[in-house]
Design an enzyme around this catalytic site. Structure first.
Site, PDB file in Angstrom:
ATOM      1  N   TYR A  48       0.830  -1.204   0.000  1.00  0.00           N
ATOM      2  CA  TYR A  48       0.000   0.000   0.000  1.00  0.00           C
ATOM      3  C   TYR A  48       0.873   1.266   0.000  1.00  0.00           C
ATOM      4  CZ  TYR A  48      -3.837  -3.121   1.514  1.00  0.00           C
ATOM      5  OH  TYR A  48      -4.762  -4.139   1.631  1.00  0.00           O
ATOM      6  N   LEU A 188     -17.814  -3.847   2.360  1.00  0.00           N
ATOM      7  CA  LEU A 188     -19.003  -3.097   1.924  1.00  0.00           C
ATOM      8  C   LEU A 188     -19.106  -3.114   0.407  1.00  0.00           C
ATOM      9  CD1 LEU A 188     -18.720   0.015   4.314  1.00  0.00           C
ATOM     10  CD2 LEU A 188     -20.385  -1.859   4.462  1.00  0.00           C
ATOM     11  N   SER A 231     -12.494   4.350   4.983  1.00  0.00           N
ATOM     12  CA  SER A 231     -13.307   5.563   4.876  1.00  0.00           C
ATOM     13  C   SER A 231     -12.454   6.798   5.079  1.00  0.00           C
ATOM     14  CB  SER A 231     -14.435   5.544   5.907  1.00  0.00           C
ATOM     15  OG  SER A 231     -15.147   6.757   5.799  1.00  0.00           O
ATOM     16  N   ASN A 240     -19.715   3.362  10.946  1.00  0.00           N
ATOM     17  CA  ASN A 240     -19.264   1.979  10.776  1.00  0.00           C
ATOM     18  C   ASN A 240     -18.913   1.300  12.105  1.00  0.00           C
ATOM     19  OD1 ASN A 240     -19.597   2.456   8.080  1.00  0.00           O
ATOM     20  ND2 ASN A 240     -17.415   2.587   7.589  1.00  0.00           N
TER      21      ASN A 240
HETATM   22  P1  NAD Z   1     -14.816  -1.508   1.361  1.00  0.00           P
HETATM   23  O1  NAD Z   1     -15.857  -2.534   1.139  1.00  0.00           O
HETATM   24  O2  NAD Z   1     -14.376  -1.157   2.728  1.00  0.00           O
HETATM   25  O3  NAD Z   1     -15.356  -0.220   0.619  1.00  0.00           O
HETATM   26  C1  NAD Z   1     -14.820   1.055   0.817  1.00  0.00           C
HETATM   27  C2  NAD Z   1     -15.799   2.042   0.167  1.00  0.00           C
HETATM   28  O4  NAD Z   1     -16.997   2.082   0.946  1.00  0.00           O
HETATM   29  C3  NAD Z   1     -15.251   3.435   0.088  1.00  0.00           C
HETATM   30  O5  NAD Z   1     -15.585   3.941  -1.193  1.00  0.00           O
HETATM   31  C4  NAD Z   1     -16.027   4.198   1.158  1.00  0.00           C
HETATM   32  O6  NAD Z   1     -16.235   5.511   0.818  1.00  0.00           O
HETATM   33  C5  NAD Z   1     -17.325   3.425   1.225  1.00  0.00           C
HETATM   34  N1  NAD Z   1     -17.911   3.475   2.575  1.00  0.00           N
HETATM   35  C6  NAD Z   1     -17.283   3.307   3.769  1.00  0.00           C
HETATM   36  N2  NAD Z   1     -18.158   3.411   4.782  1.00  0.00           N
HETATM   37  C7  NAD Z   1     -19.370   3.672   4.215  1.00  0.00           C
HETATM   38  C8  NAD Z   1     -20.649   3.902   4.753  1.00  0.00           C
HETATM   39  N3  NAD Z   1     -20.872   3.879   6.070  1.00  0.00           N
HETATM   40  N4  NAD Z   1     -21.671   4.143   3.884  1.00  0.00           N
HETATM   41  C9  NAD Z   1     -21.458   4.146   2.557  1.00  0.00           C
HETATM   42  N5  NAD Z   1     -20.258   3.959   1.990  1.00  0.00           N
HETATM   43  C10 NAD Z   1     -19.209   3.711   2.818  1.00  0.00           C
HETATM   44  O7  NAD Z   1     -13.587  -1.955   0.433  1.00  0.00           O
HETATM   45  P2  NAD Z   1     -12.022  -1.694   0.511  1.00  0.00           P
HETATM   46  O8  NAD Z   1     -11.778  -0.316   0.957  1.00  0.00           O
HETATM   47  O9  NAD Z   1     -11.428  -2.078  -0.765  1.00  0.00           O
HETATM   48  O10 NAD Z   1     -11.513  -2.752   1.575  1.00  0.00           O
HETATM   49  C11 NAD Z   1     -11.393  -2.522   2.972  1.00  0.00           C
HETATM   50  C12 NAD Z   1     -10.011  -2.885   3.459  1.00  0.00           C
HETATM   51  O11 NAD Z   1      -9.751  -4.264   3.170  1.00  0.00           O
HETATM   52  C13 NAD Z   1      -8.858  -2.145   2.769  1.00  0.00           C
HETATM   53  O12 NAD Z   1      -8.593  -0.870   3.294  1.00  0.00           O
HETATM   54  C14 NAD Z   1      -7.707  -3.083   3.066  1.00  0.00           C
HETATM   55  O13 NAD Z   1      -7.246  -2.887   4.385  1.00  0.00           O
HETATM   56  C15 NAD Z   1      -8.364  -4.458   2.938  1.00  0.00           C
HETATM   57  N6  NAD Z   1      -8.170  -5.079   1.593  1.00  0.00           N
HETATM   58  C16 NAD Z   1      -7.353  -6.166   1.498  1.00  0.00           C
HETATM   59  C17 NAD Z   1      -7.168  -6.790   0.277  1.00  0.00           C
HETATM   60  C18 NAD Z   1      -6.265  -7.983   0.180  1.00  0.00           C
HETATM   61  O14 NAD Z   1      -5.939  -8.402  -0.954  1.00  0.00           O
HETATM   62  N7  NAD Z   1      -5.818  -8.555   1.254  1.00  0.00           N
HETATM   63  C19 NAD Z   1      -7.831  -6.319  -0.866  1.00  0.00           C
HETATM   64  C20 NAD Z   1      -8.680  -5.221  -0.732  1.00  0.00           C
HETATM   65  C21 NAD Z   1      -8.843  -4.605   0.499  1.00  0.00           C
END
Ligand code: NAD
Length: 285
Positions: A48, A188, A231, A240
């Protein structure tokens, strides 16, 4: 906040804060806001390119290290045995800490079998309190289990109501990982508005006086998942984490489990180009 117990006996907070896609400047702005809002669990990765910023933001927040649960991950170029211990030390240095609570292999490619020994040695040395795997399919987890002295205690994969991973959980339980904790990325739906607009989430949000996102996160908690939605919005951060004062019924959980299943991202069997790219993690803001 609710916690689960890892195989090492330590607690992992079920709701955390993920910093994927965040620049260093964004991490320095928003991570202290998240910590002030009550988050104690942070999920980052060397890939990251924001570990240095995570370290700085943690220090700036004034939180005590022992009150935080910090996870980082290694990309495949770090897996060869000799490289692995060097890169674990480099992540710790960037994060400004002596240990991480959890260290994961991020992607299921390359020398992960020989690298696992270096991960176990990091546990022995107190540099990683727990170790686990991200994005590994069953047959690659089995390769690790064949050599493991310390089994992976965390499995981080895509999990959301469209991809509940019940089959993977069952398959790994049958292979001796019944006590593994599952962490869900894209909890989400990675911003997919269609997920939050599903009638079942709208209806339950209305019933409980919550938002659809809170109902989805509550489903994760009751599924026994650990999640860390990303977020940059303080209102969403507060929303959340405010999911521990209501509970979905068994019928409601079953209705969510009945949603048609499809993943957002299929982890390929062979390494995609972005995984093979050589990264210089020393170059980050
Ligand atoms: P997520 O499902 O958390 O979605 C994030 C999105 O949801 C953002 O656009 C945000 O604005 C929106 N959001 C957040 N809270 C909200 C709410 N209360 N209402 C409406 N919209 C909301 O997906 P992500 O960010 O890709 O994943 C979360 C975490 O998972 C990442 O930060 C990372 O730490 C981890 N991750 C790991 C891998 C892996 O390969 N191991 C891959 C992807 C993500």
């Amino acid at each position: 906040m609710q916690s689960l117990t890892l195989a090492n006996g330590r607690e992992i907070p079920q709701l955390g804060y993920g910093v994927y896609t965040m620049t260093s400047a964004e991490v320095e702005k928003h991570l202290p806001e998240a910590i002030a809002a009550g988050y104690t669990h942070i999920d980052t990765a060397n890939a990251y390119f924001n570990e240095v910023a995570v370290g700085r933001a943690v220090k700036a927040s004034g939180a005590r290290r022992e009150d935080l649960f910090i996870t980082t991950k290694l990309f495949p170029q770090s897996y060869p045995y000799e490289q692995c211990s060097v890169d674990i030390d480099a992540s710790l240095e960037r994060l400004g800490t002596d240990y991480v609570d959890l260290m994961l292999f991020h992607q299921p490619y390359g020398d992960y079998v020989e690298g696992w020994r270096a991960m176990e040695e990091a546990v022995d040395a107190g540099k990683a309190r727990a170790i686990g795997l991200s994005n590994f399919p069953v047959h690659k987890v089995e390769q690790i289990l064949e050599v493991a002295r310390i089994k992976p205690s965390v499995i981080q994969v895509e999990i959301n109501p469209y991809w509940n991973q019940h089959a993977l959980k069952k398959a790994l339980a049958e292979r001796g990982l019944a006590d593994a904790v599952f962490e869900g990325w894209y909890p989400l739906g990675h911003g997919d508005e269609a997920l939050l607009a599903e009638p079942v989430f709208r209806e339950l949000a209305e019933k409980y006086g919550k938002t659809p996102a809170q109902v989805v996160l509550r489903w994760h908690i009751q599924e026994g998942n650990v999640v860390f939605p990303t977020s940059r919005n303080p209102e969403h951060m507060a929303e959340n984490i405010d999911i521990f004062d209501f509970a979905l019924t068994e019928d409601e959980m079953a209705r969510i489990d009945a949603l048609a299943q499809h993943c957002y991202y299929t982890v390929p069997e062979e390494a995609p180009a972005f995984v093979l790219a050589r990264n210089d993690y020393s170059k980050q803001a």
